[in-house]
Design a protein around this motif. Structure first.
Motif, PDB file in Angstrom:
ATOM      1  N   LEU A  12      71.557  37.820  32.441  1.00  0.00           N
ATOM      2  CA  LEU A  12      70.936  36.510  32.706  1.00  0.00           C
ATOM      3  C   LEU A  12      70.742  35.765  33.957  1.00  0.00           C
ATOM      4  O   LEU A  12      70.035  34.719  34.271  1.00  0.00           O
ATOM      5  CB  LEU A  12      71.370  35.661  31.463  1.00  0.00           C
ATOM      6  N   ILE A  13      72.047  36.035  34.729  1.00  0.00           N
ATOM      7  CA  ILE A  13      72.376  35.254  35.724  1.00  0.00           C
ATOM      8  C   ILE A  13      71.431  35.722  37.051  1.00  0.00           C
ATOM      9  O   ILE A  13      71.196  35.071  38.086  1.00  0.00           O
ATOM     10  CB  ILE A  13      73.664  35.102  36.207  1.00  0.00           C
ATOM     11  N   GLN A  14      71.065  36.869  37.106  1.00  0.00           N
ATOM     12  CA  GLN A  14      70.517  37.407  38.140  1.00  0.00           C
ATOM     13  C   GLN A  14      69.088  36.904  38.672  1.00  0.00           C
ATOM     14  O   GLN A  14      68.843  36.613  39.853  1.00  0.00           O
ATOM     15  CB  GLN A  14      70.292  38.956  37.923  1.00  0.00           C
ATOM     16  N   PRO A  15      68.325  36.774  37.666  1.00  0.00           N
ATOM     17  CA  PRO A  15      67.026  36.027  38.133  1.00  0.00           C
ATOM     18  C   PRO A  15      67.400  34.716  38.505  1.00  0.00           C
ATOM     19  O   PRO A  15      66.785  34.366  39.818  1.00  0.00           O
ATOM     20  CB  PRO A  15      66.065  35.837  36.885  1.00  0.00           C
ATOM     21  N   PRO A  16      67.870  33.640  37.905  1.00  0.00           N
ATOM     22  CA  PRO A  16      68.001  32.221  38.590  1.00  0.00           C
ATOM     23  C   PRO A  16      69.025  32.396  40.066  1.00  0.00           C
ATOM     24  O   PRO A  16      68.753  31.625  40.718  1.00  0.00           O
ATOM     25  CB  PRO A  16      68.684  31.455  37.436  1.00  0.00           C
ATOM     26  N   ALA A  17      69.741  33.370  39.971  1.00  0.00           N
ATOM     27  CA  ALA A  17      70.819  33.530  41.366  1.00  0.00           C
ATOM     28  C   ALA A  17      69.836  34.002  42.507  1.00  0.00           C
ATOM     29  O   ALA A  17      69.899  33.479  43.542  1.00  0.00           O
ATOM     30  CB  ALA A  17      71.855  34.418  41.023  1.00  0.00           C
ATOM     31  N   ALA A  18      68.770  35.077  41.983  1.00  0.00           N
ATOM     32  CA  ALA A  18      68.053  35.535  42.978  1.00  0.00           C
ATOM     33  C   ALA A  18      66.962  34.302  43.794  1.00  0.00           C
ATOM     34  O   ALA A  18      66.704  34.012  44.794  1.00  0.00           O
ATOM     35  CB  ALA A  18      67.055  36.677  42.673  1.00  0.00           C
ATOM     36  N   ALA A  19      66.404  33.485  42.593  1.00  0.00           N
ATOM     37  CA  ALA A  19      65.467  32.388  42.784  1.00  0.00           C
ATOM     38  C   ALA A  19      66.626  31.340  43.781  1.00  0.00           C
ATOM     39  O   ALA A  19      65.462  30.978  44.837  1.00  0.00           O
ATOM     40  CB  ALA A  19      65.153  31.893  41.656  1.00  0.00           C
TER      41      ALA A  19
END
Length: 126
Positions: A12-19
């Motif tokens: 779950l953390i990967q997309p917002p971290a990448a953004a």
């Protein structure tokens, strides 16, 4: 009965971290342009989005007219302004897929964030 949800915090953390990473990189790139320069870049992005959207719908809009409208809505005075010097291709590297190193750092961050102050691990269930 209370619902029991489970989730994988690492996924779950990967997309917002990448953004967030991409947003920070673009912000850093645009910072030296100053407030007006950033607004000009924003108006060019809005212009491009409107033109591409109209193409999808089968319409062709005049770029100068759309640009003038976008800039007027952003608070610029009427009148011709030169397009910004930052081409969309300049920003492209910031929107690439995350590397394995990015994923490794994200997982390490998730591990660090999933510990509460007492040192015990949270399960990720709510």
């Amino acid at each position: 009965m209370r619902p029991s949800f489970r989730w994988d915090v690492a996924r779950l953390i990967q997309p917002p971290a990448a953004a967030a990473r991409r947003h920070g990189a673009v912000s850093g790139l645009l910072y030296p342009l100053g407030q007006q320069g950033r607004l000009l870049v924003q108006s060019d992005a809005v212009t491009e989005d409107a033109i591409q959207s109209s193409r999808i719908e089968g319409e062709t809009l005049a770029r100068d007219s759309v640009r003038a409208s976008a800039r007027r809505r952003l608070g610029f005075e009427a009148g011709p302004l030169a397009p910004t010097d930052i081409a969309p291709a300049t920003l492209q590297p910031f929107f690439a897929e995350p590397t394995e190193e990015d994923r490794r750092k994200a997982k390490a961050l998730v591990r660090a964030m999933s510990r509460d102050p007492t040192g015990s691990r949270r399960t990720g269930a709510g």
